[in-house]
Design a protein around this motif. Structure first.
Motif, PDB file in Angstrom:
ATOM      1  N   MET A 150       0.826  -1.213   0.000  1.00 26.59           N
ATOM      2  CA  MET A 150       0.000   0.000   0.000  1.00 26.59           C
ATOM      3  C   MET A 150       0.863   1.268   0.000  1.00 26.59           C
ATOM      4  SD  MET A 150      -3.046  -1.162   2.615  1.00 26.59           S
ATOM      5  CE  MET A 150      -4.254  -2.394   2.097  1.00 26.59           C
ATOM      6  N   GLU A 151       1.886   1.237  -0.877  1.00 27.51           N
ATOM      7  CA  GLU A 151       2.785   2.380  -1.038  1.00 27.51           C
ATOM      8  C   GLU A 151       3.380   2.813   0.296  1.00 27.51           C
ATOM      9  OE1 GLU A 151       0.129   5.120  -2.927  1.00 27.51           O
ATOM     10  OE2 GLU A 151       0.574   4.342  -4.941  1.00 27.51           O
ATOM     11  N   GLY A 152       3.731   1.840   1.105  1.00 28.29           N
ATOM     12  CA  GLY A 152       4.349   2.124   2.395  1.00 28.29           C
ATOM     13  C   GLY A 152       3.377   2.274   3.537  1.00 28.29           C
ATOM     14  N   GLY A 153       2.086   2.197   3.271  1.00 28.36           N
ATOM     15  CA  GLY A 153       1.091   2.373   4.334  1.00 28.36           C
ATOM     16  C   GLY A 153       0.934   1.158   5.226  1.00 28.36           C
ATOM     17  N   ALA A 154       1.295  -0.027   4.731  1.00 31.57           N
ATOM     18  CA  ALA A 154       1.204  -1.263   5.509  1.00 31.57           C
ATOM     19  C   ALA A 154       2.505  -2.033   5.363  1.00 31.57           C
ATOM     20  CB  ALA A 154       0.025  -2.119   5.046  1.00 31.57           C
ATOM     21  N   THR A 155       2.862  -2.764   6.414  1.00 29.23           N
ATOM     22  CA  THR A 155       4.104  -3.539   6.414  1.00 29.23           C
ATOM     23  C   THR A 155       3.810  -4.976   6.832  1.00 29.23           C
ATOM     24  OG1 THR A 155       5.378  -1.563   7.020  1.00 29.23           O
ATOM     25  CG2 THR A 155       6.463  -3.685   7.297  1.00 29.23           C
ATOM     26  N   PHE A 156       4.396  -5.908   6.090  1.00 23.73           N
ATOM     27  CA  PHE A 156       4.300  -7.335   6.401  1.00 23.73           C
ATOM     28  C   PHE A 156       5.616  -7.749   7.053  1.00 23.73           C
ATOM     29  CE2 PHE A 156       5.305 -11.693   4.962  1.00 23.73           C
ATOM     30  CZ  PHE A 156       4.226 -12.387   5.480  1.00 23.73           C
ATOM     31  N   ILE A 157       5.555  -8.296   8.270  1.00 28.10           N
ATOM     32  CA  ILE A 157       6.777  -8.680   8.974  1.00 28.10           C
ATOM     33  C   ILE A 157       6.672 -10.099   9.508  1.00 28.10           C
ATOM     34  CG2 ILE A 157       7.438  -6.345   9.655  1.00 28.10           C
ATOM     35  CD1 ILE A 157       6.291  -6.933  12.430  1.00 28.10           C
ATOM     36  N   GLY A 158       7.826 -10.730   9.667  1.00 30.40           N
ATOM     37  CA  GLY A 158       7.913 -12.029  10.312  1.00 30.40           C
ATOM     38  C   GLY A 158       8.718 -11.902  11.589  1.00 30.40           C
ATOM     39  N   LEU A 159       8.201 -12.437  12.701  1.00 26.24           N
ATOM     40  CA  LEU A 159       8.871 -12.336  13.994  1.00 26.24           C
ATOM     41  C   LEU A 159       9.022 -13.721  14.621  1.00 26.24           C
ATOM     42  CD1 LEU A 159       6.973  -9.304  15.605  1.00 26.24           C
ATOM     43  CD2 LEU A 159       9.226  -9.261  14.514  1.00 26.24           C
ATOM     44  N   ASN A 160      10.191 -13.961  15.225  1.00 29.17           N
ATOM     45  CA  ASN A 160      10.398 -15.164  16.017  1.00 29.17           C
ATOM     46  C   ASN A 160       9.962 -14.883  17.452  1.00 29.17           C
ATOM     47  OD1 ASN A 160      11.696 -17.027  14.124  1.00 29.17           O
ATOM     48  ND2 ASN A 160      13.393 -15.578  14.115  1.00 29.17           N
ATOM     49  N   LEU A 161       9.098 -15.706  18.010  1.00 31.61           N
ATOM     50  CA  LEU A 161       8.616 -15.496  19.373  1.00 31.61           C
ATOM     51  C   LEU A 161       9.426 -16.339  20.359  1.00 31.61           C
ATOM     52  CD1 LEU A 161       4.730 -15.486  18.924  1.00 31.61           C
ATOM     53  CD2 LEU A 161       6.378 -13.631  18.594  1.00 31.61           C
ATOM     54  N   ASP A 162       9.935 -15.694  21.421  1.00 30.97           N
ATOM     55  CA  ASP A 162      10.658 -16.426  22.458  1.00 30.97           C
ATOM     56  C   ASP A 162       9.802 -16.531  23.710  1.00 30.97           C
ATOM     57  OD1 ASP A 162      10.832 -13.927  23.750  1.00 30.97           O
ATOM     58  OD2 ASP A 162      12.760 -13.496  22.808  1.00 30.97           O
ATOM     59  N   ALA A 163      10.373 -17.157  24.728  1.00 35.09           N
ATOM     60  CA  ALA A 163       9.609 -17.399  25.954  1.00 35.09           C
ATOM     61  C   ALA A 163       9.252 -16.119  26.689  1.00 35.09           C
ATOM     62  CB  ALA A 163      10.409 -18.325  26.873  1.00 35.09           C
ATOM     63  N   GLU A 164       9.926 -15.012  26.365  1.00 34.80           N
ATOM     64  CA  GLU A 164       9.669 -13.739  27.025  1.00 34.80           C
ATOM     65  C   GLU A 164       8.545 -12.944  26.350  1.00 34.80           C
ATOM     66  OE1 GLU A 164      11.260 -13.210  29.843  1.00 34.80           O
ATOM     67  OE2 GLU A 164      12.268 -15.124  29.485  1.00 34.80           O
ATOM     68  N   CYS A 165       8.020 -13.449  25.256  1.00 36.13           N
ATOM     69  CA  CYS A 165       6.947 -12.728  24.551  1.00 36.13           C
ATOM     70  C   CYS A 165       5.725 -12.598  25.465  1.00 36.13           C
ATOM     71  CB  CYS A 165       6.573 -13.465  23.273  1.00 36.13           C
ATOM     72  SG  CYS A 165       5.170 -12.734  22.393  1.00 36.13           S
ATOM     73  N   PRO A 166       5.220 -11.391  25.702  1.00 34.95           N
ATOM     74  CA  PRO A 166       4.137 -11.191  26.674  1.00 34.95           C
ATOM     75  C   PRO A 166       2.756 -11.653  26.216  1.00 34.95           C
ATOM     76  CG  PRO A 166       4.723  -9.110  25.658  1.00 34.95           C
ATOM     77  CD  PRO A 166       5.721 -10.117  25.163  1.00 34.95           C
ATOM     78  N   VAL A 167       2.603 -12.011  24.951  1.00 35.81           N
ATOM     79  CA  VAL A 167       1.263 -12.372  24.465  1.00 35.81           C
ATOM     80  C   VAL A 167       1.136 -13.867  24.152  1.00 35.81           C
ATOM     81  CG1 VAL A 167       0.759 -10.066  23.606  1.00 35.81           C
ATOM     82  CG2 VAL A 167       1.873 -11.719  22.087  1.00 35.81           C
ATOM     83  N   LEU A 168       2.043 -14.670  24.700  1.00 28.96           N
ATOM     84  CA  LEU A 168       1.926 -16.113  24.494  1.00 28.96           C
ATOM     85  C   LEU A 168       0.689 -16.654  25.191  1.00 28.96           C
ATOM     86  CD1 LEU A 168       5.624 -17.315  25.038  1.00 28.96           C
ATOM     87  CD2 LEU A 168       4.488 -16.736  22.883  1.00 28.96           C
ATOM     88  N   ASP A 169       0.154 -17.741  24.643  1.00 29.96           N
ATOM     89  CA  ASP A 169      -0.990 -18.452  25.237  1.00 29.96           C
ATOM     90  C   ASP A 169      -2.216 -17.562  25.399  1.00 29.96           C
ATOM     91  OD1 ASP A 169       0.602 -20.798  25.566  1.00 29.96           O
ATOM     92  OD2 ASP A 169       1.490 -19.897  27.351  1.00 29.96           O
ATOM     93  N   THR A 170      -2.309 -16.559  24.541  1.00 25.23           N
ATOM     94  CA  THR A 170      -3.473 -15.665  24.537  1.00 25.23           C
ATOM     95  C   THR A 170      -4.207 -15.837  23.210  1.00 25.23           C
ATOM     96  OG1 THR A 170      -2.268 -14.049  25.871  1.00 25.23           O
ATOM     97  CG2 THR A 170      -4.250 -13.284  24.752  1.00 25.23           C
ATOM     98  N   PRO A 171      -5.498 -16.153  23.218  1.00 26.88           N
ATOM     99  CA  PRO A 171      -6.225 -16.280  21.945  1.00 26.88           C
ATOM    100  C   PRO A 171      -6.097 -14.999  21.116  1.00 26.88           C
ATOM    101  CG  PRO A 171      -7.558 -17.084  23.764  1.00 26.88           C
ATOM    102  CD  PRO A 171      -6.364 -16.414  24.375  1.00 26.88           C
ATOM    103  N   LEU A 172      -5.929 -15.160  19.827  1.00 29.37           N
ATOM    104  CA  LEU A 172      -5.771 -13.997  18.960  1.00 29.37           C
ATOM    105  C   LEU A 172      -6.977 -13.078  19.037  1.00 29.37           C
ATOM    106  CD1 LEU A 172      -4.127 -15.650  15.809  1.00 29.37           C
ATOM    107  CD2 LEU A 172      -3.031 -14.380  17.654  1.00 29.37           C
ATOM    108  N   ARG A 173      -8.132 -13.629  19.236  1.00 29.12           N
ATOM    109  CA  ARG A 173      -9.332 -12.813  19.371  1.00 29.12           C
ATOM    110  C   ARG A 173      -9.203 -11.859  20.561  1.00 29.12           C
ATOM    111  NH1 ARG A 173     -14.312 -14.337  17.723  1.00 29.12           N
ATOM    112  NH2 ARG A 173     -13.702 -16.534  17.749  1.00 29.12           N
ATOM    113  N   GLN A 174      -8.584 -12.350  21.621  1.00 30.44           N
ATOM    114  CA  GLN A 174      -8.418 -11.532  22.814  1.00 30.44           C
ATOM    115  C   GLN A 174      -7.362 -10.444  22.614  1.00 30.44           C
ATOM    116  OE1 GLN A 174      -8.111 -13.875  26.361  1.00 30.44           O
ATOM    117  NE2 GLN A 174      -7.473 -12.145  27.640  1.00 30.44           N
TER     118      GLN A 174
END
Length: 460
Positions: A150-174
């Motif tokens: 979108m001409e720089g308006g949106a970005t697609f990224i890939g991230l590796n999640l480690d054990a310190e990620c604060p949103v683990l075990d949380t439903p995506l809906r939540q």
């Protein structure tokens, strides 16, 4: 659509894999019979052994009624002559050529590719594509994969999640409820380093997952922080490799609005001298990028990132390891051989750039017709991210996302309205004519997504 692909190397094979999977009539041509047999044995394509620029070889490949020719051999000159023959003798309507030599790519010579001169409709430069990919990695150093839409308006990224990620075990809906103002959607997850899938709202993220996210570019840093990544500004960069890719990256850094200090290490004396003459603010050091003393002279312990872009994969990996051991916080390596990618994690390489992947994505942008504006190939051609404008005749026009019969492996990541607003979609978002959508789709579902967009791989 009938397509002739000249060159059965990694790029040609991947393009053939994409197009054959979408039920196009694909013929692949190469003078290496082993490469041709590999293609015909693994893909639903026809194969011709011979020199692609020879008229009789193109005739055997069916050039007389071909809709498109993609010239991706290892020789610029063969690619150029092949397009000329395809135009002059067989009047092939659409011709795409991969060209590497910078002399052929100069803006001054752009007139060379007019239909009455050397008729090439689209010129793809792998070096420039790789340089742009490297710059995107530097803008989001915590990500292992980055692409803009979108001409720089949106970005697609890939991230590796480690054990310190604060949103683990949380439903995506939540997650959507917890961060209601965050304009980001998790569109893909790879678990245990194997299967890539499009998650549903009840799925939870786990430590070790690789997640793919489409985010509003203004929310890029916040998105990374929410997923446990500390974002630091890149002020100092060391570039190992002063060839075409390294030089293009250094020039772009010099022209960037933000002030970034760059140093370059190049082993070949002549290439180092050329870089020093071309660059104005970048310090160029002549020597081996594996030399720890030279890395220290370049200030590797104070560098925010090192970018290793020589023409040798093993040198790039080892230089990244040396730089990391010497105190550099982030390492980004150019890797041509995909079988070396599993070595990244044990070696401590943070991100990589695959020239094949960037070139394939670039070619696919021009293969897809209609209102498709951008295509990005994810992983080993496992999925695509497609940006397209919604047509009035599309089955999704005027309907809520939850009402559209999207295939299981497809998710809408972002929508840009005609007034320029980029919004985070949910099930209750209505898709209207002239909206621009970014859709993540597993490769097996790309054809169905194109049907929903009513965009065919067709130029006529």
């Amino acid at each position: 659509m009938k397509v002739i692909i000249c060159g059965a190397g990694q790029v040609g094979w991947q393009i053939a894999r994409h197009l054959a999977g979408e039920r196009n009539d694909v013929t692949i041509v190469d003078n290496n019979s082993a490469l041709v047999h590999r293609a015909t044995d693994t893909l639903d394509v026809q194969g011709i052994t011979g020199f692609a620029s020879y008229p009789d070889v193109l005739e055997r490949a069916g050039a007389e009624d071909a809709d498109m020719l993609i010239a991706a051999t290892h020789s610029d000159e063969v690619n150029m002559v092949t397009c000329q023959v395809a135009h002059s003798i067989f009047t092939v309507p659409r011709k795409i050529a991969r060209l590497r030599a910078q002399s052929y790519l100069s803006a001054v010579r752009a007139d060379l590719y007019r239909r009455d001169h050397l008729p090439i409709d689209v010129v793809i430069s792998p070096e420039r594509e790789v340089a742009e990919a490297a710059l995107r990695r530097l803008r989001a150093p915590e990500a292992f994969d980055v692409e803009e839409f979108m001409e720089g308006g949106a970005t697609f990224i890939g991230l590796n999640l480690d054990a310190e990620c604060p949103v683990l075990d949380t439903p995506l809906r939540q997650l959507s409820e917890l961060f209601s103002t965050l304009r980001a959607v998790v569109v893909g997850v790879r678990r245990h380093g194997k299967r890539l899938f499009a998650p549903d709202p009840n799925d939870q993220l786990k430590a070790g997952d690789q997640v793919y996210i489409v985010t509003h570019s203004d929310d890029l840093h916040r998105t990374q922080e929410i997923f446990g990544k500390k974002v630091r500004k890149q002020n100092r960069v060391v570039i190992v490799g002063g060839g075409n890719v390294g030089l293009a990256v250094a020039e772009a850094l010099e022209n960037a609005p933000e002030r970034i200090r760059a140093k370059m290490i190049e082993r070949d004396r002549r290439s180092a001298e050329r870089a020093a003459e071309t660059l104005t603010r970048t310090i160029v050091l002549s020597g081996d990028g594996l030399d720890i003393e030279l890395l220290r002279e370049a200030g590797i312990d104070r560098a925010d990132a090192v970018l290793t872009v020589t023409d040798d994969d093993k040198t790039n990996l080892l230089a990244g390891v040396r730089a990391k051991a010497a105190g550099c916080s982030r390492t980004i390596a150019l890797i041509n051989d995909p079988t070396l990618v599993p070595l990244m994690e044990p070696l401590g390489i943070d991100a990589y750039i695959n020239p094949r992947q960037t070139t394939v994505s670039s070619i696919l942008r021009h293969v897809r017709h209609g209102r498709v504006r951008n295509v990005y190939s994810v992983g080993d051609a496992e999925a695509e991210v497609i940006e397209a404008q919604v047509l009035s005749t599309s089955p999704m026009t005027g309907r809520l996302i939850r009402e559209v019969d999207f295939p299981e492996g497809a998710l809408v990541g972002a929508i840009r309205k005609p007034d320029g607003r980029v919004i985070r979609p949910d099930g209750g978002t209505r898709i209207e004519e002239a909206d621009v959508v970014v859709i993540f789709a597993l490769s097996s579902d790309v054809g169905e997504v194109e049907r929903l967009l009513q965009v065919q791989v067709d130029f006529f």
